[in-house]
Scaffold this active site. Structure first.
Site, PDB file in Angstrom:
ATOM      1  N   LYS A 129      84.421  13.605  71.631  1.00 19.67           N
ATOM      2  CA  LYS A 129      83.187  13.760  72.413  1.00 19.67           C
ATOM      3  C   LYS A 129      83.206  15.155  73.007  1.00 19.67           C
ATOM      4  CE  LYS A 129      79.528  11.347  73.628  1.00 19.67           C
ATOM      5  NZ  LYS A 129      78.818  10.245  72.957  1.00 19.67           N
ATOM      6  N   ASP A 169      73.764  13.370  72.221  1.00 17.26           N
ATOM      7  CA  ASP A 169      73.992  12.351  73.262  1.00 17.26           C
ATOM      8  C   ASP A 169      72.980  12.698  74.350  1.00 17.26           C
ATOM      9  OD1 ASP A 169      76.060  10.131  74.111  1.00 17.26           O
ATOM     10  OD2 ASP A 169      75.819  11.337  75.905  1.00 17.26           O
TER      11      ASP A 169
HETATM   12  P1  NDP Z   1      68.650  10.878  76.318  1.00 17.50           P
HETATM   13  O1  NDP Z   1      69.010  12.167  76.917  1.00 17.50           O
HETATM   14  O2  NDP Z   1      67.738  10.833  75.157  1.00 17.50           O
HETATM   15  O3  NDP Z   1      68.068   9.887  77.440  1.00 17.50           O
HETATM   16  C1  NDP Z   1      68.791   9.536  78.560  1.00 17.50           C
HETATM   17  C2  NDP Z   1      67.950   8.643  79.423  1.00 17.50           C
HETATM   18  O4  NDP Z   1      68.742   8.132  80.491  1.00 17.50           O
HETATM   19  C3  NDP Z   1      66.800   9.377  80.074  1.00 17.50           C
HETATM   20  O5  NDP Z   1      65.753   8.483  80.269  1.00 17.50           O
HETATM   21  C4  NDP Z   1      67.410   9.819  81.398  1.00 17.50           C
HETATM   22  O6  NDP Z   1      66.451  10.070  82.394  1.00 17.50           O
HETATM   23  C5  NDP Z   1      68.254   8.628  81.744  1.00 17.50           C
HETATM   24  N1  NDP Z   1      69.390   9.035  82.601  1.00 17.50           N
HETATM   25  C6  NDP Z   1      70.319   9.989  82.355  1.00 17.50           C
HETATM   26  N2  NDP Z   1      71.199  10.093  83.377  1.00 17.50           N
HETATM   27  C7  NDP Z   1      70.805   9.172  84.259  1.00 17.50           C
HETATM   28  C8  NDP Z   1      71.301   8.803  85.522  1.00 17.50           C
HETATM   29  N3  NDP Z   1      72.380   9.396  86.071  1.00 17.50           N
HETATM   30  N4  NDP Z   1      70.658   7.784  86.151  1.00 17.50           N
HETATM   31  C9  NDP Z   1      69.590   7.163  85.584  1.00 17.50           C
HETATM   32  N5  NDP Z   1      69.066   7.502  84.407  1.00 17.50           N
HETATM   33  C10 NDP Z   1      69.665   8.492  83.755  1.00 17.50           C
HETATM   34  O7  NDP Z   1      70.053  10.168  75.953  1.00 17.50           O
HETATM   35  P2  NDP Z   1      70.346   8.997  74.925  1.00 17.50           P
HETATM   36  O8  NDP Z   1      69.235   8.028  74.902  1.00 17.50           O
HETATM   37  O9  NDP Z   1      70.787   9.622  73.668  1.00 17.50           O
HETATM   38  O10 NDP Z   1      71.635   8.342  75.581  1.00 17.50           O
HETATM   39  C11 NDP Z   1      71.562   7.283  76.528  1.00 17.50           C
HETATM   40  C12 NDP Z   1      72.886   6.559  76.588  1.00 17.50           C
HETATM   41  O11 NDP Z   1      73.197   6.036  75.281  1.00 17.50           O
HETATM   42  C13 NDP Z   1      74.101   7.409  76.968  1.00 17.50           C
HETATM   43  O12 NDP Z   1      75.017   6.608  77.681  1.00 17.50           O
HETATM   44  C14 NDP Z   1      74.698   7.786  75.624  1.00 17.50           C
HETATM   45  O13 NDP Z   1      76.073   8.108  75.726  1.00 17.50           O
HETATM   46  C15 NDP Z   1      74.482   6.483  74.868  1.00 17.50           C
HETATM   47  N6  NDP Z   1      74.520   6.587  73.417  1.00 17.50           N
HETATM   48  C16 NDP Z   1      73.653   7.409  72.745  1.00 17.50           C
HETATM   49  C17 NDP Z   1      73.680   7.446  71.372  1.00 17.50           C
HETATM   50  C18 NDP Z   1      72.683   8.227  70.588  1.00 17.50           C
HETATM   51  O14 NDP Z   1      72.651   8.069  69.354  1.00 17.50           O
HETATM   52  N7  NDP Z   1      71.835   9.032  71.196  1.00 17.50           N
HETATM   53  C19 NDP Z   1      74.684   6.686  70.602  1.00 17.50           C
HETATM   54  C20 NDP Z   1      75.484   5.786  71.403  1.00 17.50           C
HETATM   55  C21 NDP Z   1      75.414   5.783  72.758  1.00 17.50           C
HETATM   56  P3  NDP Z   1      66.088  11.585  82.816  1.00 17.50           P
HETATM   57  O15 NDP Z   1      65.142  12.073  81.768  1.00 17.50           O
HETATM   58  O16 NDP Z   1      65.484  11.455  84.158  1.00 17.50           O
HETATM   59  O17 NDP Z   1      67.385  12.346  82.833  1.00 17.50           O
END
Ligand code: NDP
Length: 448
Positions: A129, A169
């Site tokens: 990562k 991510d």
């Molecule tokens: P994105 O950046 O596309 O979206 C993240 C989302 O989570 C946004 O809506 C963001 O809101 C919100 N967010 C981020 N930090 C916080 C916080 N501290 N409190 C509340 N909301 C928060 O990321 P992903 O959708 O890609 O990833 C989301 C999760 O899924 C992560 O844990 C990631 O590790 C996991 N994941 C992702 C994969 C992928 O293929 N993308 C694969 C496997 C796991 P805001 O816009 O306000 O920041």
């Protein structure tokens, strides 16, 4: 310390002392050690050969300065990280996160989890990562490009299509992957599949964008079958509104559920008759806006400026898809009280240990992140396969492969839990199934 085996108590204590302050990493390791304790009791060779000690120590940690120039001409400096945790079963593979909260402990926790997740997919990929404390939010495209180019200038020395293949991510989507790929290609003078999540024009795979969210729903479907039910007619609450959340919402809706709430880090939207997903996509994917803008079009929806309260909404199925430790014990108790029957983790480690305990002891169907969100990395591995073949498969073919992989992950997690006397505990099952494959491979490689 609370392990039966003194060996694990000592290991955990040493790990905590050597990785001071890295609480998320401690939390992730503790959960795995708790799950694999019965395996170690049955197979002392894993202890004798130092398998667990080696597994909790990253093979390599790369930490670097990322200088870049903002639009006003000021020099800014961020920190870049890549933790290459385990290459036992394949080249390092795992995403890059750009978020101000990123530090070594977060990257280690994510890299450690990735080892087991990647093993569970059944595909030959090791765990890694990376990321940076850079915040793309509020930056211009030019600033993001200059940052990505600087980040990749250093990272390119350590990755390669047979060595380490990063992906996206939090904060790293198609735009960032494009800028980083462009810079890698320019520096190396080679067109290789060194990143996944690429655009379709230059080696990306169909379904990769949807994969984590869709895969989460395929996994949840398998869990629901255990209770003789499915998504049809169910009410679903999803935290986040990023890549994972959006495509989890899309698939849940396609399977007949009504998604009533989604969030970002500012707050959540509750729309009782069902979230308008096309609008969420416009706000989040196209405009990079805030979720409260949803009410400009749908004033009948409710906005609450506190994202942590999303779990107060009554639902049958909860899919936390935002970030780590976003769902605590109090939220878990509320979900259960309101009749929730299933929780599956789209984000990495979104439920606190106390919340997980609460779900398991109350007989809630619970899909842990390592298993439930593995669809993203699995489809990344399919992207790598297509890149090696210089060929691309159509949407339905990749989607069918993704579904098969998710069903297999469910089965292997469920069978491992049963074999070790913890029927229905997919947390233990996923950890055990993921561990055994990597551990056996490490035994066969000798002490490396
Ligand atoms: P994105 O950046 O596309 O979206 C993240 C989302 O989570 C946004 O809506 C963001 O809101 C919100 N967010 C981020 N930090 C916080 C916080 N501290 N409190 C509340 N909301 C928060 O990321 P992903 O959708 O890609 O990833 C989301 C999760 O899924 C992560 O844990 C990631 O590790 C996991 N994941 C992702 C994969 C992928 O293929 N993308 C694969 C496997 C796991 P805001 O816009 O306000 O920041």
């Amino acid at each position: 310390m609370c392990f039966r085996l003194p060996y694990l108590n000592e290991l955990m204590q040493r790990l905590t002392e050597r990785n001071r302050g890295e609480t998320e990493f401690h939390q992730a390791v503790r959960e795995v050690l708790e799950s694999i304790e019965p395996v170690l009791e049955k197979h002392p060779e894993y202890i004798e050969k130092g398998v667990v000690e080696r597994m909790v120590e990253p093979e390599r940690i790369i930490k670097f300065r990322v200088p870049w120039v903002d639009d006003a001409g000021f020099v800014r400096v961020n920190r870049g990280f890549r933790v290459q945790f385990s290459s036992a079963i394949g080249p390092y593979k795992g995403g890059l996160r750009f978020h101000p909260s990123v530090y070594e402990g977060i990257v280690k926790f994510l890299g450690f989890e990735q080892i087991f997740k990647n093993s569970l997919t059944g595909l030959p990929i090791g765990g890694a990562k990376g990321g940076s404390d850079f915040d793309p939010k509020g930056k211009s495209d030019g600033e993001v490009m200059r940052f990505c180019q600087s980040f990749m200038t250093e990272l390119s020395k350590h990755i390669g299509s047979n060595t380490d293949i990063p992906a996206g991510d939090i904060g790293v989507g198609a735009r960032e992957i494009g800028f980083m790929f462009g810079q890698y290609k320019r520096i190396r003078n080679g067109f290789t599949g060194v990143l996944t999540g690429k655009g379709l024009n230059y080696g990306g795979s169909l379904v990769r964008t949807e994969a984590t969210g869709y895969g989460l729903c395929y996994f949840t479907e398998e869990m629901l079958k255990e209770k003789g039910t499915d998504f049809n007619g169910k009410t679903v609450v999803i935290s986040g509104s990023g890549n994972v959340a959006i495509y989890a919402a899309e698939k849940a809706s396609q399977l007949g559920a009504t998604v009533v709430a989604m969030s970002d880090s500012d707050g959540y939207i509750y729309h009782k008759s069902g979230i308008d997903l096309e609008l969420i996509k416009k706000i989040k994917e196209q405009r990079r806006g805030r979720i409260y803008e949803y009410r400009d079009i749908h004033p009948e929806a409710e906005y609450v400026a506190d994202c942590s309260r999303i779990w107060e909404i009554r639902c049958d199925i909860a899919l936390p898809c935002a970030t780590q430790n976003e769902l605590d014990k109090k939220s878990a108790e509320l979900l259960i009280k309101n009749g929730c029957i299933a929780v599956a983790e789209g984000a990495n480690m979104p439920s606190t240990p106390e919340a997980v305990e609460c779900f398991l002891s109350n007989g809630i169907l619970f899909g842990p992140a390592k298993a439930a969100n593995a669809g993203g990395v699995a489809t990344s591995a399919l992207e790598m396969t297509q890149n090696s073949m210089r060929y691309s498969w159509d949407f339905d073919k990749v989607d069918a492969m993704l579904k098969d992989i998710m069903v297999n992950i469910y089965r292997s997690s469920s069978e491992a839990a049963e074999e070790y006397g913890m029927k229905g505990n997919l947390v233990a099952g996923a950890n055990i199934a993921g561990f055994i494959k990597v551990a056996d491979t490490m035994l066969s490689h000798g002490v490396v």
